[in-house]
Design a protein around this motif. Structure first.
Motif, PDB file in Angstrom:
ATOM      1  N   MET A   1       6.861  -9.807  -1.847  1.00 38.25           N
ATOM      2  CA  MET A   1       7.823  -9.094  -1.650  1.00 38.25           C
ATOM      3  C   MET A   1       7.619  -7.622  -2.157  1.00 38.25           C
ATOM      4  SD  MET A   1      11.403  -8.582  -1.141  1.00 38.25           S
ATOM      5  CE  MET A   1      12.371  -7.205  -1.859  1.00 38.25           C
ATOM      6  N   LYS A   2       7.455  -6.416  -1.211  1.00 39.77           N
ATOM      7  CA  LYS A   2       7.342  -5.505  -1.629  1.00 39.77           C
ATOM      8  C   LYS A   2       8.361  -4.450  -2.237  1.00 39.77           C
ATOM      9  CE  LYS A   2       5.509  -4.562   2.554  1.00 39.77           C
ATOM     10  NZ  LYS A   2       5.210  -3.885   3.785  1.00 39.77           N
ATOM     11  N   THR A   3       7.999  -3.634  -3.244  1.00 39.60           N
ATOM     12  CA  THR A   3       9.249  -2.778  -3.747  1.00 39.60           C
ATOM     13  C   THR A   3       9.051  -1.355  -3.596  1.00 39.60           C
ATOM     14  OG1 THR A   3       7.993  -2.496  -5.756  1.00 39.60           O
ATOM     15  CG2 THR A   3       9.211  -4.178  -5.855  1.00 39.60           C
ATOM     16  N   ASP A   4      10.006  -0.630  -3.953  1.00 39.91           N
ATOM     17  CA  ASP A   4       9.762   0.699  -3.717  1.00 39.91           C
ATOM     18  C   ASP A   4       8.837   1.531  -4.842  1.00 39.91           C
ATOM     19  OD1 ASP A   4      10.174   3.363  -2.397  1.00 39.91           O
ATOM     20  OD2 ASP A   4      12.388   3.580  -2.941  1.00 39.91           O
ATOM     21  N   ILE A   5       8.205   2.936  -4.618  1.00 42.32           N
ATOM     22  CA  ILE A   5       7.639   3.760  -5.328  1.00 42.32           C
ATOM     23  C   ILE A   5       8.666   3.982  -6.440  1.00 42.32           C
ATOM     24  CG2 ILE A   5       6.014   5.532  -5.459  1.00 42.32           C
ATOM     25  CD1 ILE A   5       5.842   5.620  -2.633  1.00 42.32           C
ATOM     26  N   LEU A   6       8.139   3.378  -7.648  1.00 40.93           N
ATOM     27  CA  LEU A   6       9.261   3.703  -8.569  1.00 40.93           C
ATOM     28  C   LEU A   6       9.033   4.467 -10.034  1.00 40.93           C
ATOM     29  CD1 LEU A   6      10.836  -0.114  -8.856  1.00 40.93           C
ATOM     30  CD2 LEU A   6      11.896   2.253  -7.657  1.00 40.93           C
ATOM     31  N   ASN A   7       7.860   4.701 -10.145  1.00 42.61           N
ATOM     32  CA  ASN A   7       7.074   5.289 -11.264  1.00 42.61           C
ATOM     33  C   ASN A   7       5.894   5.709 -11.116  1.00 42.61           C
ATOM     34  OD1 ASN A   7       5.722   3.143 -11.687  1.00 42.61           O
ATOM     35  ND2 ASN A   7       7.280   1.751 -12.480  1.00 42.61           N
ATOM     36  N   ILE A   8       5.184   6.597 -12.130  1.00 41.86           N
ATOM     37  CA  ILE A   8       3.876   6.881 -12.122  1.00 41.86           C
ATOM     38  C   ILE A   8       2.853   6.194 -11.765  1.00 41.86           C
ATOM     39  CG2 ILE A   8       3.854   6.968 -14.782  1.00 41.86           C
ATOM     40  CD1 ILE A   8       2.209   9.764 -12.242  1.00 41.86           C
ATOM     41  N   GLU A   9       3.075   4.742 -12.316  1.00 44.85           N
ATOM     42  CA  GLU A   9       2.056   3.776 -12.040  1.00 44.85           C
ATOM     43  C   GLU A   9       1.938   3.443 -10.725  1.00 44.85           C
ATOM     44  OE1 GLU A   9      -0.231   2.633 -14.120  1.00 44.85           O
ATOM     45  OE2 GLU A   9       0.893   3.977 -15.648  1.00 44.85           O
ATOM     46  N   ASP A  10       3.120   3.516  -9.880  1.00 45.54           N
ATOM     47  CA  ASP A  10       3.064   3.028  -8.530  1.00 45.54           C
ATOM     48  C   ASP A  10       2.536   4.135  -7.619  1.00 45.54           C
ATOM     49  OD1 ASP A  10       4.421   0.758  -8.866  1.00 45.54           O
ATOM     50  OD2 ASP A  10       6.609   1.667  -8.547  1.00 45.54           O
ATOM     51  N   ILE A  11       2.521   5.335  -8.115  1.00 41.80           N
ATOM     52  CA  ILE A  11       1.921   6.794  -7.583  1.00 41.80           C
ATOM     53  C   ILE A  11       0.536   6.423  -7.545  1.00 41.80           C
ATOM     54  CG2 ILE A  11       1.482   9.197  -7.823  1.00 41.80           C
ATOM     55  CD1 ILE A  11       4.350   9.153  -7.026  1.00 41.80           C
ATOM     56  N   LYS A  12       0.016   6.148  -8.740  1.00 39.61           N
ATOM     57  CA  LYS A  12      -1.489   6.023  -9.232  1.00 39.61           C
ATOM     58  C   LYS A  12      -1.995   4.963  -8.277  1.00 39.61           C
ATOM     59  CE  LYS A  12      -1.723   7.429 -13.894  1.00 39.61           C
ATOM     60  NZ  LYS A  12      -1.578   6.999 -15.111  1.00 39.61           N
ATOM     61  N   HIS A  13      -1.137   3.659  -8.045  1.00 42.58           N
ATOM     62  CA  HIS A  13      -1.681   2.641  -7.500  1.00 42.58           C
ATOM     63  C   HIS A  13      -1.703   3.106  -5.785  1.00 42.58           C
ATOM     64  CE1 HIS A  13      -2.298  -1.384  -5.908  1.00 42.58           C
ATOM     65  NE2 HIS A  13      -1.210  -1.629  -5.529  1.00 42.58           N
ATOM     66  N   LEU A  14      -0.762   3.821  -5.413  1.00 39.24           N
ATOM     67  CA  LEU A  14      -0.888   4.365  -4.116  1.00 39.24           C
ATOM     68  C   LEU A  14      -2.072   5.283  -3.716  1.00 39.24           C
ATOM     69  CD1 LEU A  14       0.300   4.878  -1.176  1.00 39.24           C
ATOM     70  CD2 LEU A  14       1.764   6.489  -2.253  1.00 39.24           C
ATOM     71  N   ILE A  15      -2.066   6.163  -4.641  1.00 33.77           N
ATOM     72  CA  ILE A  15      -3.234   7.473  -4.535  1.00 33.77           C
ATOM     73  C   ILE A  15      -4.563   6.790  -4.473  1.00 33.77           C
ATOM     74  CG2 ILE A  15      -4.180   9.390  -5.688  1.00 33.77           C
ATOM     75  CD1 ILE A  15      -1.514   9.633  -3.972  1.00 33.77           C
ATOM     76  N   ASP A  16      -4.906   5.706  -5.659  1.00 35.50           N
ATOM     77  CA  ASP A  16      -6.274   5.171  -5.752  1.00 35.50           C
ATOM     78  C   ASP A  16      -6.560   4.528  -4.484  1.00 35.50           C
ATOM     79  OD1 ASP A  16      -6.420   6.037  -8.406  1.00 35.50           O
ATOM     80  OD2 ASP A  16      -5.786   4.357  -9.597  1.00 35.50           O
ATOM     81  N   THR A  17      -5.641   3.793  -3.830  1.00 32.94           N
ATOM     82  CA  THR A  17      -5.671   2.900  -2.899  1.00 32.94           C
ATOM     83  C   THR A  17      -6.089   3.664  -1.560  1.00 32.94           C
ATOM     84  OG1 THR A  17      -4.148   1.365  -3.608  1.00 32.94           O
ATOM     85  CG2 THR A  17      -5.025   0.749  -1.591  1.00 32.94           C
ATOM     86  N   PHE A  18      -5.434   4.980  -1.386  1.00 30.63           N
ATOM     87  CA  PHE A  18      -5.479   5.805  -0.410  1.00 30.63           C
ATOM     88  C   PHE A  18      -6.766   6.350  -0.569  1.00 30.63           C
ATOM     89  CE2 PHE A  18      -5.035  10.319   0.957  1.00 30.63           C
ATOM     90  CZ  PHE A  18      -5.001   9.970   2.392  1.00 30.63           C
ATOM     91  N   TYR A  19      -7.200   6.984  -1.577  1.00 27.07           N
ATOM     92  CA  TYR A  19      -8.672   7.725  -1.762  1.00 27.07           C
ATOM     93  C   TYR A  19      -9.686   6.406  -1.572  1.00 27.07           C
ATOM     94  CZ  TYR A  19      -6.446  12.059  -1.791  1.00 27.07           C
ATOM     95  OH  TYR A  19      -5.687  13.230  -1.418  1.00 27.07           O
ATOM     96  N   GLU A  20      -9.388   5.376  -1.979  1.00 28.31           N
ATOM     97  CA  GLU A  20     -10.726   4.210  -1.621  1.00 28.31           C
ATOM     98  C   GLU A  20     -10.884   4.115  -0.090  1.00 28.31           C
ATOM     99  OE1 GLU A  20      -9.390   0.435  -3.229  1.00 28.31           O
ATOM    100  OE2 GLU A  20      -9.399   1.475  -5.403  1.00 28.31           O
ATOM    101  N   LYS A  21      -9.901   4.177   0.698  1.00 23.76           N
ATOM    102  CA  LYS A  21     -10.026   4.204   2.263  1.00 23.76           C
ATOM    103  C   LYS A  21     -10.640   5.408   2.761  1.00 23.76           C
ATOM    104  CE  LYS A  21      -5.744   1.335   3.106  1.00 23.76           C
ATOM    105  NZ  LYS A  21      -4.852   0.892   4.133  1.00 23.76           N
ATOM    106  N   VAL A  22     -10.144   6.521   2.138  1.00 28.52           N
ATOM    107  CA  VAL A  22     -10.638   7.818   2.448  1.00 28.52           C
ATOM    108  C   VAL A  22     -11.998   8.093   2.285  1.00 28.52           C
ATOM    109  CG1 VAL A  22     -10.925  10.341   1.931  1.00 28.52           C
ATOM    110  CG2 VAL A  22      -8.433   9.384   2.142  1.00 28.52           C
ATOM    111  N   ARG A  23     -12.722   7.423   1.150  1.00 24.99           N
ATOM    112  CA  ARG A  23     -13.932   7.464   0.634  1.00 24.99           C
ATOM    113  C   ARG A  23     -15.001   6.584   1.686  1.00 24.99           C
ATOM    114  NH1 ARG A  23     -13.929   7.388  -5.893  1.00 24.99           N
ATOM    115  NH2 ARG A  23     -16.130   7.395  -5.582  1.00 24.99           N
ATOM    116  N   LYS A  24     -14.439   5.694   1.945  1.00 28.32           N
ATOM    117  CA  LYS A  24     -15.380   4.725   3.148  1.00 28.32           C
ATOM    118  C   LYS A  24     -14.860   5.203   4.565  1.00 28.32           C
ATOM    119  CE  LYS A  24     -13.808   0.644   0.479  1.00 28.32           C
ATOM    120  NZ  LYS A  24     -12.901  -0.297   0.530  1.00 28.32           N
TER     121      LYS A  24
END
Ligand code: HEM
Length: 123
Positions: A1-24
Motif C-alpha cells: 500500500m502506497k502512502t503520501d509524501i509526508l516528510n524529508i525522508e520521503d523526499i529523499k527516497h523520491l529524489i534518490d530513485t528519480f536520479y538513479e533513473k536519470v543517470r541510466k
C-alpha cells in the motif's frame, strides 16, 4: 500500500530513485555526465532542499535553477522532448512510490516549473 509524501525522508527516497533513473537514462543522462559533470554528493542534498522548500516550506534552498538551466542550454540545447522526458521520469517515479495530495502537488509543481523554464529558455 502506497502512502503520501509526508516528510524529508520521503523526499529523499523520491529524489534518490528519480536520479538513479536519470543517470541510466539514454535521452537525458548526458546533460549530467557530459554537458556538466554533476557531483552527486553535492547535487542530491541541493535537490532535497529544493523540493522540501516547495512541498513543506522548509529546507533553505537558495540557488538559481533558471540561470543554471539557461547556462546548460547554451552549452547543449535542451529540447522540448528532453523536458517532456524529464517530466515523464519524474511523474513515473512519484507514481511508483507515492499516492496522495502531496504526490499530486509535487507533479504539478514540476510541470509548471518545467513550463516556465522552457518559456525562458526559448524566449
Ligand atoms: C530536460 C530537463 C532537465 C535537465 C536535462 C536538467 C539538468 C540539470 C543539470 C545537469 C543540473 C546541474 C547543473 C549544474 O550544477 O551546473 C540541474 C540542476 C537543477 N535542476 Fe535541472 N534539469 C532539467 C529540468 C529540471 C526541472 C523541470 C526542474 C524543476 C522542476 C529542475 C530543477 C533543478 C534544480 C533545482 C537544480 C539545482 C540548481 C542549483 O544548483 O541550485 N531541473 N538540472
Amino acid at each position: 500500500m502506497k502512502t503520501d509524501i509526508l516528510n524529508i525522508e520521503d523526499i529523499k527516497h523520491l529524489i534518490d530513485t528519480f536520479y538513479e533513473k536519470v543517470r541510466k537514462d539514454t535521452v537525458i543522462s548526458h546533460f549530467f555526465t557530459e554537458v556538466v559533470t554533476v557531483d552527486w554528493e553535492k547535487h542530491l542534498p541541493i535537490m532535497y532542499k529544493f523540493w522540501s522548500n516547495i512541498l513543506f516550506n522548509i529546507g533553505e534552498y537558495t540557488g538559481n535553477p533558471m540561470q543554471k538551466h539557461l547556462n546548460l542550454h547554451k552549452k547543449s540545447p535542451m529540447r522540448m522532448q528532453d523536458f517532456q522526458h524529464w517530466l515523464q521520469l519524474f511523474t513515473e517515479t512519484t507514481d511508483e512510490l507515492f499516492e496522495g495530495i502531496n504526490a499530486e502537488i509535487i507533479k504539478q509543481r514540476a510541470t509548471s516549473i518545467a513550463t516556465v523554464m522552457q518559456a525562458k529558455i526559448y524566449a
